[in-house]
Design a protein around this motif. Structure first.
Motif, PDB file in Angstrom:
ATOM      1  N   HIS A 146      -3.357   6.910   4.413  1.00 48.29           N
ATOM      2  CA  HIS A 146      -2.392   5.939   5.406  1.00 48.29           C
ATOM      3  C   HIS A 146      -3.574   5.151   6.317  1.00 48.29           C
ATOM      4  N   ARG A 147      -4.630   5.266   6.631  1.00 48.85           N
ATOM      5  CA  ARG A 147      -5.229   4.095   7.267  1.00 48.85           C
ATOM      6  C   ARG A 147      -5.118   2.578   6.122  1.00 48.85           C
ATOM      7  N   MET A 148      -4.858   2.394   4.756  1.00 45.50           N
ATOM      8  CA  MET A 148      -5.114   1.715   3.749  1.00 45.50           C
ATOM      9  C   MET A 148      -3.910   0.943   4.065  1.00 45.50           C
ATOM     10  N   ARG A 149      -2.426   1.732   4.162  1.00 50.37           N
ATOM     11  CA  ARG A 149      -1.692   1.228   4.571  1.00 50.37           C
ATOM     12  C   ARG A 149      -1.219   0.299   6.046  1.00 50.37           C
ATOM     13  N   TRP A 151      -4.012  -1.159   7.088  1.00 51.56           N
ATOM     14  CA  TRP A 151      -4.753  -2.204   6.623  1.00 51.56           C
ATOM     15  C   TRP A 151      -4.050  -3.325   5.716  1.00 51.56           C
ATOM     16  N   ASP A 152      -3.776  -2.984   4.705  1.00 54.20           N
ATOM     17  CA  ASP A 152      -2.315  -3.469   3.879  1.00 54.20           C
ATOM     18  C   ASP A 152      -1.709  -4.567   4.657  1.00 54.20           C
ATOM     19  N   ARG A 153      -0.624  -4.114   5.616  1.00 52.36           N
ATOM     20  CA  ARG A 153       0.159  -4.231   5.960  1.00 52.36           C
ATOM     21  C   ARG A 153      -0.186  -5.657   7.128  1.00 52.36           C
ATOM     22  N   SER A 154      -1.198  -5.655   7.708  1.00 56.21           N
ATOM     23  CA  SER A 154      -1.915  -5.746   8.296  1.00 56.21           C
ATOM     24  C   SER A 154      -2.782  -7.203   7.917  1.00 56.21           C
ATOM     25  N   SER A 155      -3.180  -7.382   6.715  1.00 53.80           N
ATOM     26  CA  SER A 155      -4.453  -8.454   5.463  1.00 53.80           C
ATOM     27  C   SER A 155      -3.510  -9.973   5.787  1.00 53.80           C
ATOM     28  N   ALA A 156      -1.746  -8.439   5.113  1.00 53.00           N
ATOM     29  CA  ALA A 156      -0.648  -9.605   4.877  1.00 53.00           C
ATOM     30  C   ALA A 156      -0.286 -10.808   5.556  1.00 53.00           C
ATOM     31  N   ALA A 157      -0.799 -10.578   6.877  1.00 47.67           N
ATOM     32  CA  ALA A 157      -0.425 -11.169   7.635  1.00 47.67           C
ATOM     33  C   ALA A 157      -1.340 -12.569   7.635  1.00 47.67           C
ATOM     34  N   GLY A 158      -2.428 -12.202   6.993  1.00 49.76           N
ATOM     35  CA  GLY A 158      -2.911 -13.702   6.768  1.00 49.76           C
ATOM     36  C   GLY A 158      -3.395 -14.885   5.827  1.00 49.76           C
TER      37      GLY A 158
END
Length: 372
Positions: A146-149, A151-158
């Motif tokens: 759940h935490r990785m999901r 982070w995965d989506r938020s890091s894609a924004a960078g």
């Protein structure tokens, strides 16, 4: 121009490492970063002696053998790479590499092999296969994913530009990250699989025997077709299931893991290459086409980018009936499939084509940045 190439982890010379190899061909002076590096000496040739800058995970207890158990720390680890001073950052991502931190004036292009499938649509399958459906470890793993999901989506924004390795992965990127992606297919060693001419009449499947490859389905389909000969190459955790499906069937030959030269010979002489997996791309299918060998493949995933009407057949579902029907349909259509057309189709995925397309993509982005 200073270039940094970020890779997840270096464990073996496989599909994603072949991408890194070609990125290093494009930018031979680039610095290479990885969360950890456990490549054996026998597989380090593609690095050409280049040093690898690793994260703190490299120094954690038992990391050389069990680095995947530190998945929860990998987002933090990749964020610690100091990339200040690099003009271009290229990440090779299937888990955390895209999460590196870049700033204004830096271009970050991420080549995505796949979003983290075990954290998204394959979470429940992963938990079943790992025996984590119940208990305290199951609860912890579900929380971690759940935490990785998030982070995965938020890091894609960078990431400034996302490049997917197939249309299928571009669709998954749009689904989970809500980001568009260009499509540049991965490099395949088509020269290592020369065109074959003499066919020996056997059908071939070559794959690592893990559940999603569905090798046992192909074997079960050929049990019902005693007049068709099947050769099976590969090994892995699912080998026992495949052996059970093939037991006592004279038209099916299990070869296990074969040397590369023997795999090439079997592919060059096969009547067709049969593949039932839903792949992100499917390098083995391209290698078969390079040999002039037609494809009979499941019609989801990367196969849609590879198979053309003049080079093979797609079947609609992962079932023995669908595979058997596709084989019979192939038998009727096979005289119209030209090995030279299969070979020409495979050349679209050569390493040189990958380098040219990726270089052009990045140069276009750099020109846009310069003009802004």
């Amino acid at each position: 121009m200073k270039v940094a190439i970020i890779h997840e982890w270096l464990e073996s010379y496989a599909g994603s490492e072949r991408v890194v190899e070609q990125l290093l061909e494009i930018w031979p002076d680039a610095d290479l970063f990885a969360v950890c590096d456990v490549l054996p000496d026998t597989e380090r040739g593609f690095l050409r002696g280049r040093p690898v800058r690793t994260s703190f995970i490299q120094r954690l207890p038992f990391a050389r053998r069990h680095f995947r158990k530190y998945l929860g720390l990998m987002p933090i680890a990749v964020e610690q790479f100091d990339l200040a001073g690099y003009d271009l950052v290229v990440s090779s991502n299937h888990a955390v590499a895209k999460g590196v931190i870049t700033g204004p004036g830096q271009l970050h292009v991420s080549y995505v092999h796949s979003p983290m499938r075990y954290a998204w649509d394959l979470q429940h399958q992963y938990l079943r296969q790992a025996g984590l459906e119940r208990g305290p470890m199951s609860l912890y793993t579900r929380w971690l994913l759940h935490r990785m999901r998030h982070w995965d989506r938020s890091s894609a924004a960078g990431v400034d530009s996302i490049v997917a390795n197939s249309r299928y992965i571009a669709e998954r990127v749009e689904k989970v990250w809500r980001r568009p992606a260009a499509v540049i297919h991965p490099p395949v060693d088509v020269e290592g699989f020369p065109l074959g001419e003499a066919r020996e009449g056997h059908y071939l499947i070559a794959a690592r025997m893990v559940p999603y490859k569905r090798v046992e389905l192909v074997v079960e389909a050929f049990r019902a077709m005693p007049q068709r000969r099947l050769v099976v190459c590969g090994d892995g955790p699912g080998a026992a299931l495949v052996r059970q499906a093939a037991a006592g069937v004279p038209n099916i030959t299990l070869r296990g893991r074969v040397p590369q030269d023997e795999l090439v010979r079997l592919t060059r002489t096969a009547r067709a290459f049969v593949y039932a997996a839903e792949e992100d791309f499917g390098i083995g299918m391209v290698e078969a086409q390079a040999c002039g060998t037609p494809l009979i493949a499941y019609g989801r995933g990367g196969s849609r980018d590879i198979v053309r009407p003049e080079t093979g057949i797609l079947f609609p579902e992962q079932s023995t009936a669908a595979i058997a029907a596709a084989v019979e349909r192939f038998e009727a259509l096979s005289p119209a499939i030209d090995p030279a057309a299969c070979r020409a189709n495979a050349l679209r995925f050569s390493a040189a084509t990958f380098r040219e397309r990726f270089r052009r993509h990045v140069e276009g982005l750099l020109a846009e940045c310069a003009a802004a």
